[in-house]
Design an enzyme around this catalytic site. Structure first.
Site, mmCIF file in Angstrom:
data_model
loop_
_atom_site.group_PDB
_atom_site.id
_atom_site.type_symbol
_atom_site.label_atom_id
_atom_site.label_comp_id
_atom_site.label_asym_id
_atom_site.label_seq_id
_atom_site.Cartn_x
_atom_site.Cartn_y
_atom_site.Cartn_z
ATOM 1 N N ARG A 1 0.825 -1.219 0.000
ATOM 2 C CA ARG A 1 0.000 0.000 0.000
ATOM 3 C C ARG A 1 0.861 1.273 0.000
ATOM 4 O O ARG A 1 0.473 2.290 0.578
ATOM 5 C CB ARG A 1 -0.947 0.028 1.206
ATOM 6 C CG ARG A 1 -1.991 -1.066 1.228
ATOM 7 C CD ARG A 1 -2.987 -0.920 0.088
ATOM 8 N NE ARG A 1 -4.067 -1.887 0.210
ATOM 9 C CZ ARG A 1 -4.010 -3.152 -0.220
ATOM 10 N NH1 ARG A 1 -2.923 -3.598 -0.827
ATOM 11 N NH2 ARG A 1 -5.045 -3.951 -0.071
ATOM 12 N N SER B 1 -10.713 -0.809 3.014
ATOM 13 C CA SER B 1 -10.051 -1.083 4.300
ATOM 14 C C SER B 1 -9.630 0.245 4.916
ATOM 15 O O SER B 1 -8.945 1.025 4.278
ATOM 16 C CB SER B 1 -8.806 -1.939 4.096
ATOM 17 O OG SER B 1 -9.145 -3.189 3.545
ATOM 18 N N GLU C 1 -5.431 3.748 6.460
ATOM 19 C CA GLU C 1 -5.051 3.455 5.080
ATOM 20 C C GLU C 1 -5.470 4.542 4.088
ATOM 21 O O GLU C 1 -4.654 4.966 3.278
ATOM 22 C CB GLU C 1 -5.607 2.075 4.706
ATOM 23 C CG GLU C 1 -4.841 1.360 3.614
ATOM 24 C CD GLU C 1 -5.380 1.699 2.261
ATOM 25 O OE1 GLU C 1 -4.592 1.860 1.329
ATOM 26 O OE2 GLU C 1 -6.611 1.822 2.133
HETATM 27 N N1 EPU Z 1 -11.148 -11.141 9.541
HETATM 28 C C1 EPU Z 1 -11.818 -10.912 10.712
HETATM 29 N N2 EPU Z 1 -12.978 -10.193 10.675
HETATM 30 C C2 EPU Z 1 -13.486 -9.708 9.527
HETATM 31 C C3 EPU Z 1 -12.808 -9.942 8.325
HETATM 32 C C4 EPU Z 1 -11.641 -10.657 8.351
HETATM 33 O O1 EPU Z 1 -11.396 -11.325 11.786
HETATM 34 O O2 EPU Z 1 -14.512 -9.030 9.572
HETATM 35 C C5 EPU Z 1 -9.857 -11.835 9.598
HETATM 36 C C6 EPU Z 1 -9.926 -13.281 9.240
HETATM 37 O O3 EPU Z 1 -9.030 -13.962 10.093
HETATM 38 C C7 EPU Z 1 -9.405 -13.303 7.823
HETATM 39 C C8 EPU Z 1 -8.393 -12.198 7.843
HETATM 40 O O4 EPU Z 1 -8.956 -11.226 8.724
HETATM 41 O O5 EPU Z 1 -8.836 -14.522 7.515
HETATM 42 C C9 EPU Z 1 -8.109 -11.573 6.495
HETATM 43 O O6 EPU Z 1 -9.311 -11.038 5.972
HETATM 44 P P1 EPU Z 1 -9.477 -10.722 4.415
HETATM 45 O O7 EPU Z 1 -9.148 -11.920 3.600
HETATM 46 O O8 EPU Z 1 -10.812 -10.122 4.203
HETATM 47 O O9 EPU Z 1 -8.337 -9.679 4.102
HETATM 48 P P2 EPU Z 1 -7.875 -8.359 4.856
HETATM 49 O O10 EPU Z 1 -6.482 -8.574 5.334
HETATM 50 O O11 EPU Z 1 -8.854 -7.907 5.865
HETATM 51 C C10 EPU Z 1 -6.812 -7.354 2.689
HETATM 52 C C11 EPU Z 1 -6.784 -6.032 1.992
HETATM 53 C C12 EPU Z 1 -8.036 -5.826 1.156
HETATM 54 C C13 EPU Z 1 -8.133 -6.973 0.158
HETATM 55 C C14 EPU Z 1 -8.146 -8.300 0.907
HETATM 56 C C15 EPU Z 1 -8.134 -9.497 -0.019
HETATM 57 C C16 EPU Z 1 -5.497 -4.513 3.404
HETATM 58 C C17 EPU Z 1 -5.551 -3.363 4.362
HETATM 59 N N3 EPU Z 1 -6.682 -4.955 2.984
HETATM 60 O O12 EPU Z 1 -7.884 -7.312 3.626
HETATM 61 O O13 EPU Z 1 -7.894 -4.607 0.446
HETATM 62 O O14 EPU Z 1 -9.286 -6.841 -0.651
HETATM 63 O O15 EPU Z 1 -6.978 -8.394 1.744
HETATM 64 O O16 EPU Z 1 -6.887 -9.613 -0.593
HETATM 65 O O17 EPU Z 1 -4.427 -4.975 3.045
HETATM 66 C C18 EPU Z 1 -8.274 -2.268 0.727
HETATM 67 O O18 EPU Z 1 -7.063 -2.130 0.833
HETATM 68 O O19 EPU Z 1 -9.064 -1.276 0.760
HETATM 69 C C19 EPU Z 1 -8.821 -3.602 0.583
HETATM 70 C C20 EPU Z 1 -10.138 -3.830 0.577
#
Ligand code: EPU
Length: 362
Positions: A176, A252, A358
């Site tokens: 990012r 995010s 972010e």
């Molecule tokens: N999780 C929770 N609660 C929730 C959602 C997720 O506890 O409500 C935990 C779970 O353990 C899950 C983990 O968080 O396994 C990861 O969740 P997710 O796969 O949704 O990914 P993220 O790390 O929350 C990142 C990016 C997103 C991107 C997704 C998919 C960042 C800040 N965010 O989210 O990007 O779409 O991975 O690759 O790196 C953005 O940057 O705006 C964005 C949406």
């Protein structure tokens, strides 16, 4: 609201308006107005807008799709240029090379690539925003980052109005982050992005959620991966949808924190001692490039006591994903940022981890 127009001094087509509300131009929908505002369709008009701002002695902010943005309630006491440079132009000599105007909608470009069998951005399907915004925060999702598909970026130097070309290395892409949003934030405005895609290439299944979806369906097409990603994003409220109040967000709101490997054991132990973590419970973590440990901000937020659907005034947490802060209707930037600070304090108290915001706050 429509000003008859201020003559920018450089030609009849650049119209500069005054006191234009910015909230409707963002996905989160909060904040005040821009003192000056212009829609810019080419590099020459951008240079005119910059010259106007220099003469007026005001700062400049480049607006893309407004999907990663929190406008403060006081608005912006300068010149906002809405980037609308069009065009998706494949290079006739070089298959896979495509030059794209900053104003093209990001997902329109992804759709273009998937239709033509160009691999490299399919996992980035459904990300709201514009092509010009993509390199700034190096958008990433489902195992792909845009920086890996970029050959070079053309950007206008705000101080001089000159367009410079930055190769991929000069863009310094990280998680990012890039040369456009680090210490150099605001110095350059992206006008055009040149991509190097793989004609006939296979999609990358670099994310557990995607791998699971395709476990029984080997060798998926780009189109199938795009559809799968759109489905995942929709379920998380991360697809722009006027009918889904959980999508009225800036994506995010926090980055996933990266800590040193040596810090992780102590973090878990402290959390158990504080009673935040059950004796057998583990904190989810992933290996980050460079040897660090990446934590899930969404998980930390929920385990610090902020659940999906949590409300604080007219701001809240999405009911579909703990990492998205939403405007529940008529929220102010102050309410959203107040909730963000409360979450940061809660996660700090529970886990001793600092969450970085972010989106860009203007
Ligand atoms: N999780 C929770 N609660 C929730 C959602 C997720 O506890 O409500 C935990 C779970 O353990 C899950 C983990 O968080 O396994 C990861 O969740 P997710 O796969 O949704 O990914 P993220 O790390 O929350 C990142 C990016 C997103 C991107 C997704 C998919 C960042 C800040 N965010 O989210 O990007 O779409 O991975 O690759 O790196 C953005 O940057 O705006 C964005 C949406």
């Amino acid at each position: 609201m429509l000003d008859p127009g201020i003559d920018a001094g450089g030609g009849p087509t650049l119209r500069i308006r005054k006191d234009v509300p910015l909230a409707p131009l963002t996905t989160l929908g909060v904040g005040g107005a821009a003192r000056f505002f212009a829609v810019v369709k080419d590099e020459a008009r951008l240079a005119e807008a910059l010259a106007f701002a220099r003469r007026a002695g005001v700062p400049v902010f480049a607006l893309g799709g407004g999907s990663n943005l929190v406008v403060s309630d006081g608005g912006f006491a300068g010149m906002v240029v809405k980037m609308a440079i069009p065009g998706i132009e494949p290079d006739a000599e070089r298959p896979g090379r495509v030059s794209v105007g900053a104003g093209v909608e990001w997902d329109e470009f992804v759709r273009y690539c998937v239709r033509r069998g160009l691999a490299g951005v399919e996992a980035l399907s459904g990300i709201p925003g514009s092509v010009g915004g993509a390199p700034v925060q190096n958008i990433g999702a489902y195992g792909q980052e845009v920086g890996d598909a970029i050959a070079c970026v053309y950007a206008c130097d705000v101080a001089t109005g000159e367009v410079v070309r930055l190769g991929r290395r000069a863009c310094a892409f990280g998680y990012r982050s890039s040369v456009f949003n680090g210490g150099g934030r605001g110095r350059r405005i992206v006008t055009r992005v040149v991509f190097d895609l793989a004609p006939g290439g296979a999609p990358v299944l670099g994310y557990a959620e995607l791998q699971r979806l395709f476990a029984q369906r080997p060798a998926p097409t780009l189109r199938q991966v795009r559809e799968a990603v759109l489905g995942l994003r929709k379920a998380k409220g991360m697809l722009r949808d006027p009918d889904d109040p959980d999508s009225r967000s800036a994506g995010s709101f926090f980055k996933n924190p990266v800590i040193a490997p040596g810090e992780f054991g102590a973090l878990e132990e402290d959390a158990r001692r504080r009673g935040v973590l059950a004796p057998q419970e583990a904190v989810p973590h992933f290996a980050a490039p460079g040897g660090g440990v990446k934590l899930s901000a969404a998980w930390l937020i929920e385990h610090a006591g902020f659940h999906k659907g949590h409300r604080r005034g007219r701001a809240g947490i999405s009911r579909k994903h703990a990492l998205a802060l939403v405007n529940g209707g008529g929220a102010t930037a102050g309410e959203v940022l107040g909730l963000a600070r409360a979450i940061q304090a809660g996660v700090r108290a529970a886990f001793g981890v600092e969450l970085d915001i972010e989106p860009v706050v203007v």
